[in-house]
Design an enzyme around this catalytic site. Structure first.
Site, PDB file in Angstrom:
ATOM      1  N   LYS A 180       0.870  -1.184   0.000  1.00  0.00           N
ATOM      2  CA  LYS A 180       0.000   0.000   0.000  1.00  0.00           C
ATOM      3  C   LYS A 180       0.904   1.229   0.000  1.00  0.00           C
ATOM      4  CE  LYS A 180      -3.576   0.323   0.006  1.00  0.00           C
ATOM      5  NZ  LYS A 180      -4.561   0.574  -1.005  1.00  0.00           N
TER       6      LYS A 180
ATOM      7  N   HIS B 113      -9.908  -7.360  -4.572  1.00  0.00           N
ATOM      8  CA  HIS B 113      -9.660  -6.274  -3.623  1.00  0.00           C
ATOM      9  C   HIS B 113     -10.080  -6.678  -2.214  1.00  0.00           C
ATOM     10  CE1 HIS B 113     -11.700  -2.775  -1.549  1.00  0.00           C
ATOM     11  NE2 HIS B 113     -10.465  -2.337  -1.634  1.00  0.00           N
TER      12      HIS B 113
HETATM   13  O1  GKR Z   1      -6.947  -0.502   4.282  1.00  0.00           O
HETATM   14  O2  GKR Z   1      -5.887   1.373   4.014  1.00  0.00           O
HETATM   15  C1  GKR Z   1      -6.495   0.419   3.574  1.00  0.00           C
HETATM   16  C2  GKR Z   1      -6.670   0.273   2.085  1.00  0.00           C
HETATM   17  O3  GKR Z   1      -6.169   1.372   1.424  1.00  0.00           O
HETATM   18  C3  GKR Z   1      -8.123   0.034   1.712  1.00  0.00           C
HETATM   19  O4  GKR Z   1      -8.921   1.035   2.288  1.00  0.00           O
HETATM   20  C4  GKR Z   1      -8.359  -0.002   0.223  1.00  0.00           C
HETATM   21  O5  GKR Z   1      -9.720  -0.106  -0.032  1.00  0.00           O
HETATM   22  O6  GKR Z   1      -7.152  -2.078   0.226  1.00  0.00           O
HETATM   23  C5  GKR Z   1      -7.812  -1.171  -0.493  1.00  0.00           C
HETATM   24  C6  GKR Z   1      -7.227  -0.940  -1.858  1.00  0.00           C
HETATM   25  O7  GKR Z   1      -6.697  -1.856  -2.434  1.00  0.00           O
HETATM   26  O8  GKR Z   1      -7.361   0.155  -2.399  1.00  0.00           O
HETATM   27 MG    MG Z   2      -6.443  -0.819  -4.290  1.00  0.00          MG
END
Ligand code: GKR
Ligand code: MG
Length: 416
Positions: free
Chosen positions: A186, A313
């Protein structure tokens, strides 16, 4: 009285522990919200479902509960249509309505499977694989939640990860604990060059293992093109570098690797423009908002027709969702990449009885018991519901939480 009639839908909001994971919006709070569904049939059979939390989603599920009572659990098309109609016109977005219909459809399928003594994967046409591969979902993170307003600091056993070495160490831990064979970072947290360095460090530490990076639209088109060039040969795909179908299409024009999304194609009406503009090459499905497990299979067929690859996702979730994700991924022939899951970050607080779902060797074996194959731990559910009530937390606010520690922090997309 028909045994397959829905008697009631019990909707229970819960809160569970979450580490301080960083993203382009801020940082995860100490608690994450989910909603557990118990769909009770006239004969006492109970089907389970799980949805993201928050007041709006809770209210919509309560509205759904009113209309599904008395319907037949095998009539999932009619059940979804009734919920859709109940949410209109107040919820005009089909994506938003999808979160509600999906959670209820999963509970219906779980109940159907229990009645028939067959796993949900069978109800989806049968599994094409016995285990579903998942990727390690890496996050930049603080060592723990800092002390705040009289609350003590909350440590976890993942440690801090704020640079390439920290990310590689986290990936090693993930691999050691769960045997993952592919990794997603991420991003959107640090300037792009730092994230490029982290991906290169991962490529060196895990040669030949698929890698991907997802900054959640934190970059401009130009920055996205730069990162794509720099990571040529390193990534299997680049996820949501920039905002919108138009922006992604511009990046895709000269990206050396496929682009993936769970942000700009999130409803049926987005598919046509995305395909016409060749904006994405990989779609990250998510049954939680595409209308359920059967609709996700239909989506997979549409993707096949248009030459789009499929991955999956994830948001912070617990075991009912993981079971549903595993069943649907097992029943889709053209899922060509390991699926995302937050499960390692949250599994210690699960609401299901342990034993069935294990992330081992980087995969989850498809449960073989009736329905989703998982059982609710009622004491746990009660404890997590109490936590929800006591916490007073009613929505996710990564930006607001970040500002408690860095008051100057601003949400800016794109940031770079
Ligand atoms: O858990 O911070 C997080 C992610 O950024 C999530 O909110 C996203 O929806 O995992 C997700 C993604 O792949 O964009
Ligand atoms: Mg994503």
């Amino acid at each position: 009285m028909s045994a397959t009639r829905i008697r009631e839908l019990i909707v229970t909001p819960i809160a569970f522990g979450d580490p301080p994971l960083l993203n382009s919006n801020g940082v995860h709070e100490p608690l994450a919200l989910r909603i557990v569904l118990q769909l009770v049939l006239e004969d006492g059979t109970v089907g389970l479902g799980e949805s993201p939390g928050g007041t709006a989603r809770l209210e919509r599920l309560h509205a759904a509960a009113k209309v599904v009572a008395g319907m037949d659990v095998f009539d999932t098309t009619a059940v979804s249509a009734a919920i859709d109609a109940a949410l209109l016109p107040a919820v005009p977005s089909s994506h938003e309505r999808g979160w509600t219909t999906s959670a209820v459809e999963v509970a219906c399928l779980d109940a159907q499977g229990r009645l028939l003594g067959r796993p949900v994967s069978d109800l989806l046409g049968g599994k094409v694989r016995d285990a579903v591969p998942f990727a390690a979902y890496l996050f930049y993170k603080w060592a723990g939640h800092p002390a705040l307003d009289g609350r003590a600091a909350i440590r976890d056993d993942w440690g801090e990860a704020l640079d390439p070495a920290g990310i590689v160490e986290q990936a090693r831990l993930m691999q050691e604990r769960h045997g993952f064979r592919s990794f997603k970072l991420k991003g959107g947290v640090f300037p792009p060059d730092e994230e490029i360095a982290a991906m290169r460090a991962l490529a060196e530490a895990f040669p030949g293992q698929p890698l991907r990076l997802d900054p959640n639209a934190a970059w401009t088109v130009e920055t996205s093109k730069y990162v794509a060039r720099e990571l040529d040969g390193v990534l299997e795909y680049l996820e949501d570098p920039t905002q919108g179908i138009g922006g992604m299409a511009e990046v895709a024009e000269d990206s050396p690797m496929p682009l993936a999304t769970n942000m700009c194609v999130i409803a049926w009406e987005h598919l046509k423009p995305a395909v016409e503009q060749d904006a994405i090459q990989v779609l990250l499905t998510d049954h939680h908002y595409w209308g359920g497990l059967r609709r996700t299979r239909e989506l997979a067929a549409v993707c096949k027709a248009f030459g789009l690859a499929l991955s999956m996702h994830s948001n912070s979730h617990l075991g009912i969702s993981l079971a549903a994700m595993t069943h649907v991924a097992a029943a889709i022939p053209n899922i060509g990449h390991s699926c995302d899951t937050h499960y390692p970050w949250n599994s210690a607080d699960d609401v299901i009885v342990p034993g069935v779902l294990e992330l081992r060797d980087g995969e989850v074996k498809v449960p073989t018991g009736p329905g989703l194959g998982v059982e609710l731990d009622h004491d746990r559910l009660e404890r997590l519901h109490r936590r929800y009530v006591d916490s007073g937390m009613r929505s996710r606010d990564d930006t607001g939480y970040m500002r408690r520690f860095q008051p100057e922090y601003e949400l800016r997309l794109p940031r770079w």
